[in-house]
Design a protein around this motif. Structure first.
Motif, PDB file in Angstrom:
ATOM      1  N   ILE A 182      -1.691  36.359 -60.419  1.00 55.14           N
ATOM      2  CA  ILE A 182      -0.855  37.535 -60.219  1.00 55.14           C
ATOM      3  C   ILE A 182       0.561  37.080 -59.878  1.00 55.14           C
ATOM      4  N   GLY A 183       1.501  37.534 -60.669  1.00 56.33           N
ATOM      5  CA  GLY A 183       2.893  37.194 -60.438  1.00 56.33           C
ATOM      6  C   GLY A 183       3.732  38.425 -60.150  1.00 56.33           C
ATOM      7  N   TRP A 184       4.718  38.258 -59.289  1.00 55.95           N
ATOM      8  CA  TRP A 184       5.744  39.266 -59.069  1.00 55.95           C
ATOM      9  C   TRP A 184       7.014  38.822 -59.779  1.00 55.95           C
ATOM     10  N   PHE A 185       7.615  39.750 -60.507  1.00 56.22           N
ATOM     11  CA  PHE A 185       8.854  39.508 -61.229  1.00 56.22           C
ATOM     12  C   PHE A 185       9.850  40.598 -60.873  1.00 56.22           C
ATOM     13  N   ARG A 186      11.105  40.336 -61.133  1.00 58.73           N
ATOM     14  CA  ARG A 186      12.113  41.358 -60.900  1.00 58.73           C
ATOM     15  C   ARG A 186      13.180  41.295 -61.984  1.00 58.73           C
ATOM     16  N   GLN A 187      13.820  42.435 -62.207  1.00 61.45           N
ATOM     17  CA  GLN A 187      14.890  42.517 -63.183  1.00 61.45           C
ATOM     18  C   GLN A 187      15.996  43.404 -62.636  1.00 61.45           C
ATOM     19  N   ALA A 188      17.158  42.803 -62.444  1.00 57.48           N
ATOM     20  CA  ALA A 188      18.326  43.532 -61.988  1.00 57.48           C
ATOM     21  C   ALA A 188      19.093  44.063 -63.191  1.00 57.48           C
ATOM     22  N   PRO A 189      19.903  45.105 -62.999  1.00 56.57           N
ATOM     23  CA  PRO A 189      20.680  45.650 -64.122  1.00 56.57           C
ATOM     24  C   PRO A 189      21.539  44.590 -64.798  1.00 56.57           C
ATOM     25  N   GLY A 190      21.444  44.514 -66.118  1.00 55.96           N
ATOM     26  CA  GLY A 190      22.231  43.571 -66.879  1.00 55.96           C
ATOM     27  C   GLY A 190      21.756  42.138 -66.828  1.00 55.96           C
ATOM     28  N   LYS A 191      20.626  41.885 -66.192  1.00 57.77           N
ATOM     29  CA  LYS A 191      20.109  40.534 -66.071  1.00 57.77           C
ATOM     30  C   LYS A 191      18.709  40.429 -66.657  1.00 57.77           C
ATOM     31  N   GLU A 192      18.307  39.211 -66.965  1.00 57.59           N
ATOM     32  CA  GLU A 192      16.979  38.969 -67.490  1.00 57.59           C
ATOM     33  C   GLU A 192      15.944  39.021 -66.374  1.00 57.59           C
ATOM     34  N   ARG A 193      14.712  39.290 -66.761  1.00 58.22           N
ATOM     35  CA  ARG A 193      13.624  39.285 -65.809  1.00 58.22           C
ATOM     36  C   ARG A 193      13.406  37.874 -65.271  1.00 58.22           C
ATOM     37  N   GLU A 194      13.172  37.768 -63.978  1.00 66.93           N
ATOM     38  CA  GLU A 194      12.951  36.474 -63.368  1.00 66.93           C
ATOM     39  C   GLU A 194      11.718  36.495 -62.476  1.00 66.93           C
ATOM     40  N   GLY A 195      11.080  35.349 -62.355  1.00 71.38           N
ATOM     41  CA  GLY A 195       9.938  35.225 -61.477  1.00 71.38           C
ATOM     42  C   GLY A 195      10.352  35.274 -60.021  1.00 71.38           C
ATOM     43  N   VAL A 196       9.465  35.772 -59.185  1.00 68.36           N
ATOM     44  CA  VAL A 196       9.710  35.885 -57.748  1.00 68.36           C
ATOM     45  C   VAL A 196       8.673  35.097 -56.961  1.00 68.36           C
ATOM     46  N   SER A 197       7.417  35.440 -57.155  1.00 65.47           N
ATOM     47  CA  SER A 197       6.338  34.801 -56.418  1.00 65.47           C
ATOM     48  C   SER A 197       5.048  34.945 -57.210  1.00 65.47           C
ATOM     49  N   CYS A 198       4.095  34.088 -56.918  1.00 64.27           N
ATOM     50  CA  CYS A 198       2.864  34.051 -57.701  1.00 64.27           C
ATOM     51  C   CYS A 198       1.712  33.577 -56.832  1.00 64.27           C
ATOM     52  N   ILE A 199       0.523  34.105 -57.092  1.00 63.29           N
ATOM     53  CA  ILE A 199      -0.687  33.638 -56.431  1.00 63.29           C
ATOM     54  C   ILE A 199      -1.748  33.418 -57.497  1.00 63.29           C
ATOM     55  N   SER A 200      -2.387  32.258 -57.462  1.00 66.15           N
ATOM     56  CA  SER A 200      -3.398  31.927 -58.454  1.00 66.15           C
ATOM     57  C   SER A 200      -4.758  32.465 -58.032  1.00 66.15           C
ATOM     58  N   SER A 201      -5.719  32.392 -58.938  1.00 70.79           N
ATOM     59  CA  SER A 201      -7.071  32.854 -58.633  1.00 70.79           C
ATOM     60  C   SER A 201      -7.714  32.042 -57.519  1.00 70.79           C
ATOM     61  N   SER A 202      -7.249  30.805 -57.328  1.00 68.13           N
ATOM     62  CA  SER A 202      -7.764  29.960 -56.257  1.00 68.13           C
ATOM     63  C   SER A 202      -7.045  30.179 -54.934  1.00 68.13           C
ATOM     64  N   GLY A 203      -6.010  31.024 -54.934  1.00 66.96           N
ATOM     65  CA  GLY A 203      -5.282  31.333 -53.720  1.00 66.96           C
ATOM     66  C   GLY A 203      -4.032  30.507 -53.488  1.00 66.96           C
ATOM     67  N   MET A 204      -3.673  29.639 -54.408  1.00 63.59           N
ATOM     68  CA  MET A 204      -2.445  28.870 -54.276  1.00 63.59           C
ATOM     69  C   MET A 204      -1.242  29.779 -54.495  1.00 63.59           C
ATOM     70  N   ARG A 205      -0.233  29.625 -53.658  1.00 62.50           N
ATOM     71  CA  ARG A 205       0.916  30.517 -53.679  1.00 62.50           C
ATOM     72  C   ARG A 205       2.204  29.755 -53.939  1.00 62.50           C
ATOM     73  N   TYR A 206       3.095  30.377 -54.700  1.00 59.67           N
ATOM     74  CA  TYR A 206       4.378  29.785 -55.038  1.00 59.67           C
ATOM     75  C   TYR A 206       5.456  30.851 -54.992  1.00 59.67           C
ATOM     76  N   SER A 207       6.650  30.431 -54.637  1.00 61.30           N
ATOM     77  CA  SER A 207       7.810  31.308 -54.653  1.00 61.30           C
ATOM     78  C   SER A 207       8.999  30.560 -55.217  1.00 61.30           C
ATOM     79  N   VAL A 208       9.886  31.294 -55.863  1.00 67.44           N
ATOM     80  CA  VAL A 208      11.130  30.725 -56.336  1.00 67.44           C
ATOM     81  C   VAL A 208      11.956  30.291 -55.122  1.00 67.44           C
ATOM     82  N   ASP A 209      12.707  29.200 -55.265  1.00 65.49           N
ATOM     83  CA  ASP A 209      13.426  28.612 -54.141  1.00 65.49           C
ATOM     84  C   ASP A 209      14.304  29.611 -53.397  1.00 65.49           C
ATOM     85  N   SER A 210      14.995  30.472 -54.125  1.00 67.54           N
ATOM     86  CA  SER A 210      15.907  31.409 -53.497  1.00 67.54           C
ATOM     87  C   SER A 210      15.191  32.448 -52.639  1.00 67.54           C
TER      88      SER A 210
END
Length: 123
Positions: free
Chosen positions: A34-62
């Motif tokens: 499951i991933g969270w993404f976001r898209q601001a006006p005039g910008k491309e969609r970007e990844g935000v955070s993600c959790i795998s089926s095993s529970g591993m979690r990742y977030s974009v540095d910012s």
């Protein structure tokens, strides 16, 4: 039917917090990335955070240290807790599900998408 529905967006002041929810129906979130993404006006969609089926979690540095992804398996909901919000966080936030076994920021790898929820950070 396989569906994802986001909720929890709204207007918040800079420095404030929100918790977004991604509720699944027709399938079990624990079986997917499951991933969270976001898209601001005039910008491309970007990844935000993600959790795998095993529970591993990742977030974009910012967003590290401010955004936290979590999963409630009993409720079949994935959350995104957002703290210390900034005006540049304003965007439509969407959750997506992938049958992959690993987290990815590649949008084309995700099979199902929610409709998105608007987050506006402004004083």
């Amino acid at each position: 039917q396989l569906q994802l529905v986001e909720s929890g967006g709204g207007l918040v002041q800079p420095g404030g917090s929100l918790r977004l929810s991604c509720a699944a129906s027709g399938f079990t979130l624990n079986d997917y990335v499951i991933g969270w993404f976001r898209q601001a006006p005039g910008k491309e969609r970007e990844g935000v955070s993600c959790i795998s089926s095993s529970g591993m979690r990742y977030s974009v540095d910012s967003m590290k240290g401010r955004f936290t992804i979590s999963r409630d398996s009993a409720k079949n909901i994935v959350y995104l807790r957002m703290n210390s919000l900034k005006p540049e966080d304003t965007a439509v936030y969407s959750c997506a599900a992938s049958a992959s076994s690993y987290c990815s920021w590649r949008t084309y790898e995700y099979d199902y998408w929610g409709q998105g929820t608007q987050v506006t950070v402004s004083s």
